[in-house]
Design a protein around this motif. Structure first.
Motif, short mmCIF file in Angstrom:
data_model
loop_
_atom_site.label_atom_id
_atom_site.label_comp_id
_atom_site.label_asym_id
_atom_site.label_seq_id
_atom_site.Cartn_x
_atom_site.Cartn_y
_atom_site.Cartn_z
N SER A 141 0.84 -1.20 0.00
CA SER A 141 0.00 0.00 0.00
C SER A 141 0.88 1.26 0.00
O SER A 141 0.57 2.25 -0.67
CB SER A 141 -0.93 -0.01 1.21
OG SER A 141 -1.75 -1.18 1.21
N LEU A 169 -1.80 -4.79 -2.18
CA LEU A 169 -2.13 -3.48 -1.65
C LEU A 169 -3.57 -3.45 -1.17
O LEU A 169 -4.45 -4.07 -1.76
CB LEU A 169 -1.89 -2.37 -2.67
CG LEU A 169 -2.80 -2.28 -3.89
CD1 LEU A 169 -2.78 -0.86 -4.44
CD2 LEU A 169 -2.35 -3.24 -4.99
N TRP A 170 -3.75 -2.75 -0.05
CA TRP A 170 -5.05 -2.58 0.62
C TRP A 170 -5.66 -3.91 1.10
O TRP A 170 -6.81 -3.94 1.54
CB TRP A 170 -6.06 -1.84 -0.27
CG TRP A 170 -5.53 -0.57 -0.88
CD1 TRP A 170 -5.56 -0.24 -2.20
CD2 TRP A 170 -4.89 0.53 -0.21
NE1 TRP A 170 -4.98 0.98 -2.41
CE2 TRP A 170 -4.56 1.48 -1.21
CE3 TRP A 170 -4.56 0.79 1.12
CZ2 TRP A 170 -3.91 2.68 -0.90
CZ3 TRP A 170 -3.90 1.98 1.42
CH2 TRP A 170 -3.59 2.90 0.42
N TRP A 219 -8.17 6.76 -4.04
CA TRP A 219 -8.84 5.46 -3.80
C TRP A 219 -10.14 5.65 -3.02
O TRP A 219 -10.70 4.70 -2.50
CB TRP A 219 -7.90 4.53 -3.02
CG TRP A 219 -6.79 3.98 -3.84
CD1 TRP A 219 -6.85 2.94 -4.72
CD2 TRP A 219 -5.42 4.40 -3.85
NE1 TRP A 219 -5.62 2.71 -5.29
CE2 TRP A 219 -4.71 3.59 -4.76
CE3 TRP A 219 -4.71 5.39 -3.16
CZ2 TRP A 219 -3.35 3.74 -5.01
CZ3 TRP A 219 -3.37 5.55 -3.42
CH2 TRP A 219 -2.69 4.72 -4.33
N PHE A 224 -4.89 4.61 5.96
CA PHE A 224 -3.66 3.85 5.71
C PHE A 224 -3.35 3.04 6.96
O PHE A 224 -3.17 3.59 8.04
CB PHE A 224 -2.48 4.77 5.38
CG PHE A 224 -1.28 4.02 4.89
CD1 PHE A 224 -1.07 3.86 3.53
CD2 PHE A 224 -0.39 3.44 5.77
CE1 PHE A 224 0.03 3.13 3.05
CE2 PHE A 224 0.70 2.71 5.32
CZ PHE A 224 0.90 2.56 3.95
#
Length: 245
Positions: A141, A169-170, A219, A224
């Protein structure tokens, strides 16, 4: 699918420095040992150390970006702080607050509430979450944010505790409500972490130089990392697998 720990960090004084670790022993229901043990209440704060209070009560990088360039070392009751614009300072936060306040004053903006006193939270670290938490951050990420901005970023912008790699990612945003096995420990992920202006400041210089929040909004969120609580304690170290149960 599993990842692995790439780095471990603690922040002895909330928003005032980070320290890397090779390993740490986690305790059920507690923050990471040595993490956010102290926090710096500003002159407009009502925090007195009797209970946990939200981050708005404290001097922090969102309002004072130069604080982001502090690194720290905790040895016993002594904290050593380093900053590119200040000489190193070693002091006991419980008994030598004046030394610290004199040291930090030049790093604080003149139009913000001045740092006034160092406090502890009873029985826990002063994390941003209202429960004792440990933050987990995904290197994939982080790289996605770097790519979005077209610049390299220090992971210390995010002030995370446990960094891992090897997962998409994520991926971590699917974890709230699930358990994560790391080394000898079991962590239960509680919630995503919504980010603030502190992440726009460079941890090497203390200057705002990256629109991290704008990148995250691409996004359609401003998050985060995730907050987790320790269910089963034990030792973790760099290289340990990170596995969703």
């Amino acid at each position: 699918m599993t990842g692995a720990i790439t780095s471990i960090w603690r922040h002895p004084i909330k928003s005032h420095g980070r320290e890397s670790l090779d390993d740490v022993t986690l305790i059920p229901g507690q923050t990471m040992p040595g993490d956010r043990v102290w926090a710096v209440a500003h002159e407009a704060s009502k925090a007195d150390g009797s209970e946990w209070v939200p981050c708005a009560n404290f001097s922090r990088g969102a309002k004072a970006p130069q604080l982001m360039a502090i690194s720290a070392r905790l040895e016993g009751d002594t904290v050593t702080l380093s900053h590119p614009k200040q000489p190193d300072l070693s002091f006991d936060p419980d008994t030598q607050q004046d030394m610290f306040l004199n040291w930090v004053t030049p790093l604080m903006p003149a139009d913000r509430a001045a740092s006034a006193r160092i406090i502890r939270a009873p029985g826990r670290g002063m994390t941003d979450s209202d429960f004792p938490s440990i933050s987990l951050c995904n290197m994939a990420s982080h790289r996605a944010v770097e790519q979005k901005l077209g610049q390299n970023l220090s992971i210390n912008r995010w002030r995370g505790n446990i960094w891992f790699d090897g997962l998409p990612l994520w991926e971590e945003f699917d974890w709230p409500g699930r358990d994560i096995r790391i080394g000898e420990t079991l962590l239960r992920v509680r919630e995503r972490i919504t980010r603030c202006l502190a992440t726009t400041a460079n941890p090497e210089t203390g200057e705002r130089d990256a629109d991290t929040l704008g990148a995250l909004r691409a996004w359609e969120h401003q998050d985060f990392g995730v907050y987790a609580e320790v269910i089963e304690g034990g030792k973790i170290e760099i290289g340990n697998k990170v596995e969703v149960i």
